[in-house]
Design a protein around this motif. Structure first.
Motif, PDB file in Angstrom:
ATOM      1  N   GLY A  42     -14.467   0.811  -1.928  1.00  0.00           N
ATOM      2  CA  GLY A  42     -15.146   0.973  -0.641  1.00  0.00           C
ATOM      3  C   GLY A  42     -14.588   0.103   0.482  1.00  0.00           C
ATOM      4  N   ILE A  43     -13.421  -0.526   0.257  1.00  0.00           N
ATOM      5  CA  ILE A  43     -12.856  -1.417   1.295  1.00  0.00           C
ATOM      6  C   ILE A  43     -12.393  -0.603   2.513  1.00  0.00           C
TER       7      ILE A  43
ATOM      8  N   ALA B 288       0.836  -1.213   0.000  1.00  0.00           N
ATOM      9  CA  ALA B 288       0.000   0.000   0.000  1.00  0.00           C
ATOM     10  C   ALA B 288       0.867   1.258   0.000  1.00  0.00           C
ATOM     11  N   PHE B 289       1.990   1.205   0.726  1.00  0.00           N
ATOM     12  CA  PHE B 289       2.851   2.393   0.837  1.00  0.00           C
ATOM     13  C   PHE B 289       4.041   2.363  -0.132  1.00  0.00           C
TER      14      PHE B 289
ATOM     15  N   LEU C 184      -2.582  10.104  12.049  1.00  0.00           N
ATOM     16  CA  LEU C 184      -1.794  10.924  11.127  1.00  0.00           C
ATOM     17  C   LEU C 184      -2.246  10.525   9.722  1.00  0.00           C
ATOM     18  N   GLY C 185      -2.532  11.478   8.878  1.00  0.00           N
ATOM     19  CA  GLY C 185      -2.998  11.149   7.527  1.00  0.00           C
ATOM     20  C   GLY C 185      -1.839  11.139   6.542  1.00  0.00           C
ATOM     21  N   SER C 186      -1.787  10.124   5.694  1.00  0.00           N
ATOM     22  CA  SER C 186      -0.752  10.133   4.647  1.00  0.00           C
ATOM     23  C   SER C 186      -1.046  11.244   3.648  1.00  0.00           C
TER      24      SER C 186
ATOM     25  N   TYR D 197      -9.501  11.911   5.741  1.00  0.00           N
ATOM     26  CA  TYR D 197     -10.191  11.547   6.984  1.00  0.00           C
ATOM     27  C   TYR D 197     -11.285  12.493   7.462  1.00  0.00           C
TER      28      TYR D 197
ATOM     29  N   HIS E 104      -6.883  -3.106  -5.277  1.00  0.00           N
ATOM     30  CA  HIS E 104      -8.249  -3.211  -4.741  1.00  0.00           C
ATOM     31  C   HIS E 104      -8.844  -1.869  -4.317  1.00  0.00           C
ATOM     32  N   ARG E 105      -8.276  -0.786  -4.819  1.00  0.00           N
ATOM     33  CA  ARG E 105      -8.713   0.536  -4.335  1.00  0.00           C
ATOM     34  C   ARG E 105      -9.997   1.019  -4.997  1.00  0.00           C
TER      35      ARG E 105
ATOM     36  N   ARG F 194     -14.025  13.092   6.120  1.00  0.00           N
ATOM     37  CA  ARG F 194     -15.329  12.429   5.901  1.00  0.00           C
ATOM     38  C   ARG F 194     -15.672  11.482   7.044  1.00  0.00           C
TER      39      ARG F 194
ATOM     40  N   GLY G 220      -6.684  14.812   2.482  1.00  0.00           N
ATOM     41  CA  GLY G 220      -8.092  14.809   2.070  1.00  0.00           C
ATOM     42  C   GLY G 220      -8.852  13.547   2.426  1.00  0.00           C
TER      43      GLY G 220
ATOM     44  N   ARG H 165     -13.455   2.314   3.418  1.00  0.00           N
ATOM     45  CA  ARG H 165     -14.630   2.860   4.107  1.00  0.00           C
ATOM     46  C   ARG H 165     -15.235   1.809   5.035  1.00  0.00           C
TER      47      ARG H 165
ATOM     48  N   GLY I 140      -4.311   0.693   5.159  1.00  0.00           N
ATOM     49  CA  GLY I 140      -3.878   0.497   3.774  1.00  0.00           C
ATOM     50  C   GLY I 140      -4.748  -0.508   3.056  1.00  0.00           C
ATOM     51  N   VAL I 141      -4.874  -0.306   1.761  1.00  0.00           N
ATOM     52  CA  VAL I 141      -5.594  -1.239   0.881  1.00  0.00           C
ATOM     53  C   VAL I 141      -4.671  -1.487  -0.313  1.00  0.00           C
TER      54      VAL I 141
HETATM   55  C1  LIG Z   1      -6.165   5.638   1.288  1.00  0.00           C
HETATM   56  C2  LIG Z   1      -6.614   4.196   0.982  1.00  0.00           C
HETATM   57  C3  LIG Z   1      -6.563   3.373   2.256  1.00  0.00           C
HETATM   58  C4  LIG Z   1      -8.056   4.264   0.441  1.00  0.00           C
HETATM   59  O1  LIG Z   1      -8.526   2.945   0.242  1.00  0.00           O
HETATM   60  P1  LIG Z   1      -9.740   2.626  -0.746  1.00  0.00           P
HETATM   61  O2  LIG Z   1     -10.233   1.260  -0.407  1.00  0.00           O
HETATM   62  O3  LIG Z   1      -9.360   2.915  -2.139  1.00  0.00           O
HETATM   63  O4  LIG Z   1     -10.818   3.720  -0.292  1.00  0.00           O
HETATM   64  P2  LIG Z   1     -12.411   3.627  -0.466  1.00  0.00           P
HETATM   65  O5  LIG Z   1     -12.726   3.111  -1.840  1.00  0.00           O
HETATM   66  O6  LIG Z   1     -13.036   2.890   0.657  1.00  0.00           O
HETATM   67  O7  LIG Z   1     -12.796   5.155  -0.358  1.00  0.00           O
HETATM   68  C5  LIG Z   1     -13.565   5.661   0.729  1.00  0.00           C
HETATM   69  C6  LIG Z   1     -13.704   7.133   0.528  1.00  0.00           C
HETATM   70  O8  LIG Z   1     -12.418   7.759   0.685  1.00  0.00           O
HETATM   71  C7  LIG Z   1     -12.082   8.499  -0.470  1.00  0.00           C
HETATM   72  N1  LIG Z   1     -10.643   8.375  -0.674  1.00  0.00           N
HETATM   73  C8  LIG Z   1      -9.936   7.255  -0.799  1.00  0.00           C
HETATM   74  N2  LIG Z   1      -8.633   7.535  -0.943  1.00  0.00           N
HETATM   75  C9  LIG Z   1      -8.515   8.860  -0.897  1.00  0.00           C
HETATM   76  C10 LIG Z   1      -7.419   9.749  -0.999  1.00  0.00           C
HETATM   77  N3  LIG Z   1      -6.169   9.294  -1.176  1.00  0.00           N
HETATM   78  N4  LIG Z   1      -7.652  11.074  -0.908  1.00  0.00           N
HETATM   79  C11 LIG Z   1      -8.922  11.537  -0.714  1.00  0.00           C
HETATM   80  N5  LIG Z   1     -10.008  10.729  -0.625  1.00  0.00           N
HETATM   81  C12 LIG Z   1      -9.798   9.417  -0.718  1.00  0.00           C
HETATM   82  C13 LIG Z   1     -12.879   7.863  -1.599  1.00  0.00           C
HETATM   83  O9  LIG Z   1     -13.079   8.765  -2.654  1.00  0.00           O
HETATM   84  C14 LIG Z   1     -14.163   7.505  -0.872  1.00  0.00           C
HETATM   85  O10 LIG Z   1     -14.950   8.663  -0.702  1.00  0.00           O
HETATM   86  P3  LIG Z   1     -16.546   8.581  -0.438  1.00  0.00           P
HETATM   87  O11 LIG Z   1     -16.848   7.223   0.127  1.00  0.00           O
HETATM   88  O12 LIG Z   1     -16.794   9.675   0.554  1.00  0.00           O
HETATM   89  O13 LIG Z   1     -17.152   8.814  -1.772  1.00  0.00           O
HETATM   90  C15 LIG Z   1      -5.749   3.555  -0.108  1.00  0.00           C
HETATM   91  O14 LIG Z   1      -5.755   4.361  -1.241  1.00  0.00           O
HETATM   92  C16 LIG Z   1      -4.306   3.326   0.311  1.00  0.00           C
HETATM   93  O15 LIG Z   1      -3.971   2.269   0.817  1.00  0.00           O
HETATM   94  N6  LIG Z   1      -3.445   4.320   0.058  1.00  0.00           N
HETATM   95  C17 LIG Z   1      -1.987   4.201   0.337  1.00  0.00           C
HETATM   96  C18 LIG Z   1      -1.695   4.047   1.814  1.00  0.00           C
HETATM   97  C19 LIG Z   1      -2.286   5.190   2.599  1.00  0.00           C
HETATM   98  O16 LIG Z   1      -2.171   6.346   2.224  1.00  0.00           O
HETATM   99  N7  LIG Z   1      -2.942   4.858   3.712  1.00  0.00           N
HETATM  100  C20 LIG Z   1      -3.539   5.813   4.600  1.00  0.00           C
HETATM  101  C21 LIG Z   1      -2.592   6.000   5.717  1.00  0.00           C
HETATM  102  S1  LIG Z   1      -3.054   7.320   6.777  1.00  0.00           S
END
Ligand SMILES: CC(C)(COP(=O)(O)OP(=O)(O)OC[C@H]1O[C@@H](n2cnc3c(N)ncnc32)[C@H](O)[C@@H]1OP(=O)(O)O)[C@@H](O)C(=O)NCCC(=O)NCCS
Length: 418
Positions: A98-99, A30-31, A122-124, A129, A94-95, A131, A127, A101, A89-90
């Motif tokens: 909605g996983i 994921a990272f 802490l947000g990576s 968290y 698989h992004r 929501r 935009g 969420r 992380g996802v």
């Molecule tokens: C961020 C991450 C976990 C999102 O996973 P995902 O399964 O694709 O997210 P979802 O499909 O469940 O999305 C849920 C909501 O978040 C939003 N979202 C997801 N990733 C986002 C991002 N990077 N920036 C802004 N919004 C994001 C989606 O648009 C969706 O919005 P909505 O339900 O309000 O319409 C994934 O992209 C990831 O693993 N990223 C890299 C690692 C990381 O940054 N982890 C977070 C650490 S703090």
């Protein structure tokens, strides 16, 4: 009994101990990192299996999130337990299905049932968290100084000394120094022994372009340790001239003299041209130690600790308030609709605690739970959020009143990575 929630072909369940190596693999992917086999045990030291959720497709792990039990220092030098969200992380494959969420909604529900009144993370990216009701409550400043220009105004009184210690020494010294400091710093979080194990192991991909960490500890005249600076060096030579960079990871000081001594140590390191820090204070006193404040160049300002109030009345009553007041808030919370409603916050004495309870009185301010998280530690004012359209003033003078109540002596600051 383990619950298994179907989501199409995705299942959400609690993690089992044997799943842990898979968590490291999924989070790594994921990272964009790949952990070395020996690092898996290091990561395990700081990990809480019991509060981890995972998403599986056909039995294979594709996403996770986890909670660490931490403490947060809130206004009034009060320390409260918080659910610190981490390991989110996802898999890239698989992004946007909605996983994340589903994992978040389930984890927040678990946090609420478990009795935590506040959650932090802490947000990576900035935009993600909001929501889920988290608000940006502290920020960090990244800055740099060029040694030829950056001179400390000094001299500063100091009868202590600075000692360089190795990682084994750091493991026995740093946790105590940090723990004393964090209890007095609004926005700081506790660090459990597993956190320190992982941090001091100094995993290679955390080093970026620099070398391993150095730890320089300050000892006062009576030999007790009251501060330290942890830093990395990037060696560089240009046309035969040394032009390396000293990258400060964190600088922890019990008082202003120790603070000045540690910065003086950094600024007097030979073979280094640039000193930088990525997670400094928004109001870094270093600027005021310099003969020329402009020699501290700001490189960036980034949100850091995000706060989510889970149990509103208890969370609002858990901190102290700067000035007395009576405030009625109309709060909306989309994740926990039961939180939505009017709350009356009454503070009777300066620096006192608050009584907070649902009320039918007319609201004075309207805002969402994420904005309440943002103002909780005093890192942003209600007036600033109102200017951005995030808080509505429904009764004249309420913004100014709220700002007086939520004000703090010092800005909140968190430097801990988790
Ligand atoms: C961020 C991450 C976990 C999102 O996973 P995902 O399964 O694709 O997210 P979802 O499909 O469940 O999305 C849920 C909501 O978040 C939003 N979202 C997801 N990733 C986002 C991002 N990077 N920036 C802004 N919004 C994001 C989606 O648009 C969706 O919005 P909505 O339900 O309000 O319409 C994934 O992209 C990831 O693993 N990223 C890299 C690692 C990381 O940054 N982890 C977070 C650490 S703090």
């Amino acid at each position: 009994m383990q619950s298994l929630t179907d989501m199409g072909d995705i299942q959400i369940r609690r993690l089992r101990e044997e799943d842990f190596p898979e968590v490291v693999r999924v989070e790594g992917a994921a990272f964009g990192e790949q952990a070395a086999p020996e690092e898996v045990a290091i990561f395990r030291a700081g990990f809480n299996v019991d509060r981890t959720l995972c998403a599986l497709e056909d039995g294979a792990l594709v996403g996770t999130n986890s909670v660490m039990d931490m403490e947060l220092t809130v206004p009034g030098d009060r320390v409260i337990p918080v659910a610190a969200l981490t390991w989110v992380g996802v898999l890239p494959s698989h992004r946007r299905r909605g996983i994340f969420r589903r994992l978040m909604e389930r984890q927040l529900e678990d946090i609420r049932h478990g009795g935590d009144i506040v959650s932090v993370l802490l947000g990576s990216e900035g935009g993600i968290y909001g929501r889920f009701g988290y608000g940006s409550a502290t920020s960090v400043l990244s800055f740099s100084l060029e040694r030829p220009q950056a001179k400390l105004a000094g001299p500063f009184g100091n009868d202590g000394r600075i000692v360089l210690i190795d990682p084994a020494g750091a493991a026995s010294v740093l946790p105590d120094v940090y723990d004393r400091y964090r209890r007095r710093q609004i926005g700081a979080v506790s660090r459990h022994p597993g956190w320190w194990t992982e941090y001091l192991y100094d995993i290679e991909h955390h080093r970026e372009r620099t070398g391993k960490m150095f730890h320089a500890v300050h000892e006062n005249a009576s030999g007790s340790r009251d501060g330290y600076v942890t830093y990395r060096i990037e060696q560089h030579w240009s046309a035969g001239l040394p032009s390396g960079e000293l990258v400060v990871v964190e600088l922890i000081a019990a008082d202003p003299e120790v603070y000045a001594a540690l910065w003086s140590y950094c600024l007097n390191t030979d073979l280094v041209r640039t000193i930088s820090m990525g997670r400094g204070r928004v109001e870094e006193p270093l600027r005021w130690l310099l003969t020329d404040p402009r020699s501290l160049q700001v490189d960036g300002l980034v949100d850091y600790l995000w706060v989510r109030l889970i149990d509103l009345p208890r969370a609002l009553a858990a901190r102290d308030y700067y000035s007395p007041g009576d405030l009625v808030l109309e709060v909306t919370d989309e994740v926990f609709p039961a939180n939505s409603g009017r709350y009356r916050l009454r503070v009777e004495a300066p620096g006192g605690t608050a009584l907070c309870a649902p009320t039918a009185a007319d609201p004075q301010l309207a805002l969402s739970v994420a904005e309440l998280g943002a103002v909780y530690l005093g890192g942003v004012s209600f007036q600033t959020l109102a200017a951005a359209g995030r808080v509505k003033e429904l009764s004249g003078g309420a913004l100014a009143n709220a700002d007086l109540m939520f004000a703090t002596d010092t800005p909140p600051y968190c430097v801990t990575m988790f």
